[in-house]
Design a protein around this motif. Structure first.
Motif, PDB file in Angstrom:
ATOM      1  N   VAL A  88       0.916  -1.168   0.072  1.00 22.30           N
ATOM      2  CA  VAL A  88      -0.191   0.124   0.082  1.00 22.30           C
ATOM      3  C   VAL A  88       1.012   1.173   0.323  1.00 22.30           C
ATOM      4  O   VAL A  88       0.936   2.340  -0.672  1.00 22.30           O
ATOM      5  N   HIS A  89       1.904   1.319   1.140  1.00 20.21           N
ATOM      6  CA  HIS A  89       2.730   2.085   1.053  1.00 20.21           C
ATOM      7  C   HIS A  89       3.600   2.657  -0.474  1.00 20.21           C
ATOM      8  O   HIS A  89       3.838   3.150  -1.156  1.00 20.21           O
ATOM      9  N   ALA A  90       3.545   1.666  -0.610  1.00 19.60           N
ATOM     10  CA  ALA A  90       4.602   1.684  -1.771  1.00 19.60           C
ATOM     11  C   ALA A  90       3.847   2.460  -3.485  1.00 19.60           C
ATOM     12  O   ALA A  90       4.223   2.958  -3.747  1.00 19.60           O
ATOM     13  N   GLU A  91       2.743   1.388  -3.131  1.00 21.67           N
ATOM     14  CA  GLU A  91       1.681   2.682  -4.556  1.00 21.67           C
ATOM     15  C   GLU A  91       1.432   4.326  -4.124  1.00 21.67           C
ATOM     16  O   GLU A  91       1.684   5.007  -5.370  1.00 21.67           O
ATOM     17  N   ALA A  92       1.284   4.389  -2.824  1.00 26.21           N
ATOM     18  CA  ALA A  92       1.246   5.921  -2.511  1.00 26.21           C
ATOM     19  C   ALA A  92       2.819   6.872  -2.887  1.00 26.21           C
ATOM     20  O   ALA A  92       2.290   7.385  -3.065  1.00 26.21           O
ATOM     21  N   VAL A  93       4.030   5.694  -2.529  1.00 24.90           N
ATOM     22  CA  VAL A  93       5.214   6.341  -3.151  1.00 24.90           C
ATOM     23  C   VAL A  93       5.155   6.478  -4.754  1.00 24.90           C
ATOM     24  O   VAL A  93       5.366   7.717  -5.303  1.00 24.90           O
ATOM     25  N   GLU A  94       4.815   5.455  -5.750  1.00 26.44           N
ATOM     26  CA  GLU A  94       5.219   5.921  -7.362  1.00 26.44           C
ATOM     27  C   GLU A  94       3.160   6.943  -7.134  1.00 26.44           C
ATOM     28  O   GLU A  94       4.070   7.502  -8.316  1.00 26.44           O
ATOM     29  N   SER A  95       2.698   7.299  -6.970  1.00 28.75           N
ATOM     30  CA  SER A  95       0.991   8.083  -6.590  1.00 28.75           C
ATOM     31  C   SER A  95       1.914   9.650  -6.214  1.00 28.75           C
ATOM     32  O   SER A  95       2.091  10.710  -7.395  1.00 28.75           O
ATOM     33  N   VAL A  96       2.991   9.736  -5.408  1.00 30.35           N
ATOM     34  CA  VAL A  96       3.436  11.045  -5.029  1.00 30.35           C
ATOM     35  C   VAL A  96       4.692  11.263  -6.319  1.00 30.35           C
ATOM     36  O   VAL A  96       4.215  12.279  -6.315  1.00 30.35           O
ATOM     37  N   GLU A  97       5.089  10.206  -6.593  1.00 26.28           N
ATOM     38  CA  GLU A  97       6.512  10.222  -7.580  1.00 26.28           C
ATOM     39  C   GLU A  97       5.527  10.349  -8.876  1.00 26.28           C
ATOM     40  O   GLU A  97       6.691  11.708  -9.330  1.00 26.28           O
ATOM     41  N   GLN A  98       4.621  10.267  -9.297  1.00 24.82           N
ATOM     42  CA  GLN A  98       4.000  10.686 -10.693  1.00 24.82           C
ATOM     43  C   GLN A  98       3.694  12.112 -10.675  1.00 24.82           C
ATOM     44  O   GLN A  98       3.727  13.609 -11.485  1.00 24.82           O
ATOM     45  N   GLU A 105       5.068  19.526   0.244  1.00 27.89           N
ATOM     46  CA  GLU A 105       4.335  19.036   0.973  1.00 27.89           C
ATOM     47  C   GLU A 105       4.404  17.105   0.373  1.00 27.89           C
ATOM     48  O   GLU A 105       4.653  16.800   1.043  1.00 27.89           O
ATOM     49  N   LEU A 106       4.945  17.197  -1.054  1.00 32.62           N
ATOM     50  CA  LEU A 106       4.593  15.673  -1.484  1.00 32.62           C
ATOM     51  C   LEU A 106       5.456  15.362  -0.871  1.00 32.62           C
ATOM     52  O   LEU A 106       5.760  13.827  -0.465  1.00 32.62           O
ATOM     53  N   GLU A 107       7.232  15.482  -0.996  1.00 34.17           N
ATOM     54  CA  GLU A 107       8.129  14.972  -0.372  1.00 34.17           C
ATOM     55  C   GLU A 107       7.930  14.576   0.962  1.00 34.17           C
ATOM     56  O   GLU A 107       8.452  13.252   1.624  1.00 34.17           O
ATOM     57  N   ARG A 108       7.737  15.518   1.819  1.00 36.10           N
ATOM     58  CA  ARG A 108       7.314  14.914   3.040  1.00 36.10           C
ATOM     59  C   ARG A 108       6.432  13.568   3.335  1.00 36.10           C
ATOM     60  O   ARG A 108       6.670  12.829   4.299  1.00 36.10           O
ATOM     61  N   GLU A 109       5.207  13.533   2.523  1.00 30.05           N
ATOM     62  CA  GLU A 109       4.358  12.492   2.792  1.00 30.05           C
ATOM     63  C   GLU A 109       5.260  11.451   2.109  1.00 30.05           C
ATOM     64  O   GLU A 109       5.461  10.406   2.406  1.00 30.05           O
ATOM     65  N   LYS A 110       5.927  11.525   0.904  1.00 27.57           N
ATOM     66  CA  LYS A 110       6.846  10.443   0.310  1.00 27.57           C
ATOM     67  C   LYS A 110       7.711   9.887   1.401  1.00 27.57           C
ATOM     68  O   LYS A 110       7.752   8.628   1.450  1.00 27.57           O
ATOM     69  N   ARG A 111       8.457  10.441   2.439  1.00 32.18           N
ATOM     70  CA  ARG A 111       9.465  10.144   3.387  1.00 32.18           C
ATOM     71  C   ARG A 111       8.778   9.494   3.619  1.00 32.18           C
ATOM     72  O   ARG A 111       9.138   7.750   4.553  1.00 32.18           O
ATOM     73  N   LEU A 112       7.247   9.835   4.350  1.00 35.60           N
ATOM     74  CA  LEU A 112       7.241   8.837   4.870  1.00 35.60           C
ATOM     75  C   LEU A 112       6.919   7.596   4.520  1.00 35.60           C
ATOM     76  O   LEU A 112       6.656   6.874   5.663  1.00 35.60           O
ATOM     77  N   HIS A 113       6.096   7.523   4.112  1.00 37.23           N
ATOM     78  CA  HIS A 113       5.771   6.375   2.269  1.00 37.23           C
ATOM     79  C   HIS A 113       6.802   5.566   3.127  1.00 37.23           C
ATOM     80  O   HIS A 113       6.233   4.815   3.069  1.00 37.23           O
ATOM     81  N   MET A 114       7.677   5.798   2.538  1.00 38.19           N
ATOM     82  CA  MET A 114       9.023   4.784   1.976  1.00 38.19           C
ATOM     83  C   MET A 114       9.850   4.661   3.980  1.00 38.19           C
ATOM     84  O   MET A 114       9.942   3.184   3.997  1.00 38.19           O
ATOM     85  N   GLU A 115       9.608   5.281   4.495  1.00 39.91           N
ATOM     86  CA  GLU A 115      10.078   4.779   5.740  1.00 39.91           C
ATOM     87  C   GLU A 115       8.849   3.380   6.157  1.00 39.91           C
ATOM     88  O   GLU A 115       9.342   3.009   6.887  1.00 39.91           O
ATOM     89  N   LYS A 116       7.530   4.462   6.204  1.00 44.74           N
ATOM     90  CA  LYS A 116       7.010   2.969   6.165  1.00 44.74           C
ATOM     91  C   LYS A 116       6.783   1.608   6.078  1.00 44.74           C
ATOM     92  O   LYS A 116       6.371   0.573   6.181  1.00 44.74           O
ATOM     93  N   ALA A 117       6.634   2.125   4.253  1.00 46.91           N
ATOM     94  CA  ALA A 117       6.978   0.445   3.523  1.00 46.91           C
ATOM     95  C   ALA A 117       8.002  -0.577   4.305  1.00 46.91           C
ATOM     96  O   ALA A 117       8.208  -1.645   4.200  1.00 46.91           O
TER      97      ALA A 117
END
Length: 255
Positions: A70-80, A107-119
Motif C-alpha cells: 500500500v505504501h509503495a503504491e502511495a510512493v509511486e502516486s506521489v512520484e507521478q 508537502e509531497l516530499e514529506r509525504e513520500k518520506r513517510l510512506h517510504m519509511e513505513k514501507a
C-alpha cells in the motif's frame, strides 16, 4: 538355623521372592510409562505452541507485506505528482501559481518520506543468519536446542539494538528481518555492519561474553551474515534514481 528357615530352599519361598520382584518391576514400568506419557504431552503442547506462534508470525508477515505494498503504491502516486509539478514553469502559469506548486512539492516530499519509511525504510534483510546450524547440530536434544536458540536471539537483539530501538526481529528459515523504530537507525546499521571487519569485531565480543557463561561459540551468530535493504526498497530507490535522471534529461531540475 536352616536354609529353609531363611526361605532360600523352599519352592514357595522362591516363588514369593520372584513374585515380589515382579510387582516391583511392574510398578517401575508403570511409573516409566506415566513419565513417558507426560513427556509426550509436554512435547505435544510445545509443538502446538510453536505451530500457533509460526502461524501468527506468518499472518503478521503477510499483513506487513500488504501494508508495504500500500505504501509503495502511495510512493509511486506521489512520484507521478512530483514529476508533473516539477515541470511547472513560472512563465507559463504565473508567479503565484508557481509558488503554490513549489509549496505542494515540499508537502509531497514529506509525504513520500513517510510512506517510504513505513514501507521499507526501517526494515533490513539480514542474510545468512538463522537457526539452521543449531537445528542440525542439536536436533536430537530439543531442550538444549531451545536454550541455545534463546541465547542466539538475545545476542542478535543486543547486536542490532546498538544502532537504535528495535521494534521487531523476524526469524525465517534462512534469514532475519530487523525492523527499527526509526529509518536513521536502519541506515546506520547498514553502513556499519555492511563492513565485514565491523561484523567480525562484534561477533568476537559476543563469543567472549558467552564463553564466560560456558556457552559454546557456535551459539554466537557467524560474522558471514550480511545486511541489505529488502528487495522492495531497492526497487523504490532505483525508481527514484530513474525518475531524477528522466527529469534531468528533460532539462528539469528534480526536487
Amino acid at each position: 538355623m536352616s536354609m529353609a528357615d531363611l526361605g532360600w530352599t523352599t519352592a514357595g519361598g522362591g516363588e514369593a521372592w520372584s513374585e515380589t520382584m515382579s510387582k516391583e518391576e511392574k510398578k517401575e514400568e508403570k511409573k516409566r510409562q506415566i513419565r513417558q506419557r507426560m513427556l509426550e504431552q509436554i512435547e505435544a503442547q510445545r509443538e502446538e505452541a510453536r505451530r500457533v506462534r509460526e502461524e501468527k508470525e506468518q499472518d503478521k508477515a503477510e499483513r506487513d507485506k500488504a501494508e508495504e505494498a500500500v505504501h509503495a503504491e502511495a510512493v509511486e502516486s506521489v512520484e507521478q505528482e512530483l514529476t508533473r509539478l516539477a515541470a511547472v514553469n513560472r512563465w507559463d502559469v504565473g508567479e503565484a501559481e508557481y509558488k503554490r506548486s513549489r509549496e505542494r512539492i515540499r508537502e509531497l516530499e514529506r509525504e513520500k518520506r513517510l510512506h517510504m519509511e513505513k514501507a521499507v525504510g526501517r526494515k533490513l534483510f539480514i542474510g545468512k543468519l538463522s537457526h539452521a546450524d543449531l537445528d542440525e547440530k542439536y536436533a536430537k536434544n530439543p531442550p538444549l536446542l531451545r536454550t541455545y536458540k534463546r541465547h542466539r536471539v538475545k545476542a542478535v537483539q543486543d547486536l542490532f539494538g546498538e544502532f537504535g530501538e528495535v521494534e521487531e526481529i523476524t526469524w525465517t528459515k534462512n534469514a532475519v528481518f530487523v525492523t527499527f523504530a526509526e529509518a536513521k537507525a536502519a541506515e546506520t546499521c547498514l553502513e556499519v555492519l555492511g563492513y565485514y571487519p565491523n561484523r567480525l569485531e562484534r561477533v568476537k565480543a559476543i563469543r567472549k561474553a558467552q564463553k564466560q557463561r560456558n556457552i559454546p561459540s557456535i551459539v554466537a551468530p557467524s560474522p558471514s551474515f550480511y545486511p541489505r535493504w529488502p528487495k522492495n526498497v531497492v526497487i523504490l530507490h532505483q525508481r527514484e534514481e530513474a525518475r531524477k535522471k528522466n527529469l534531468l534529461s528533460q532539462g528539469i531540475h528534480p526536487v
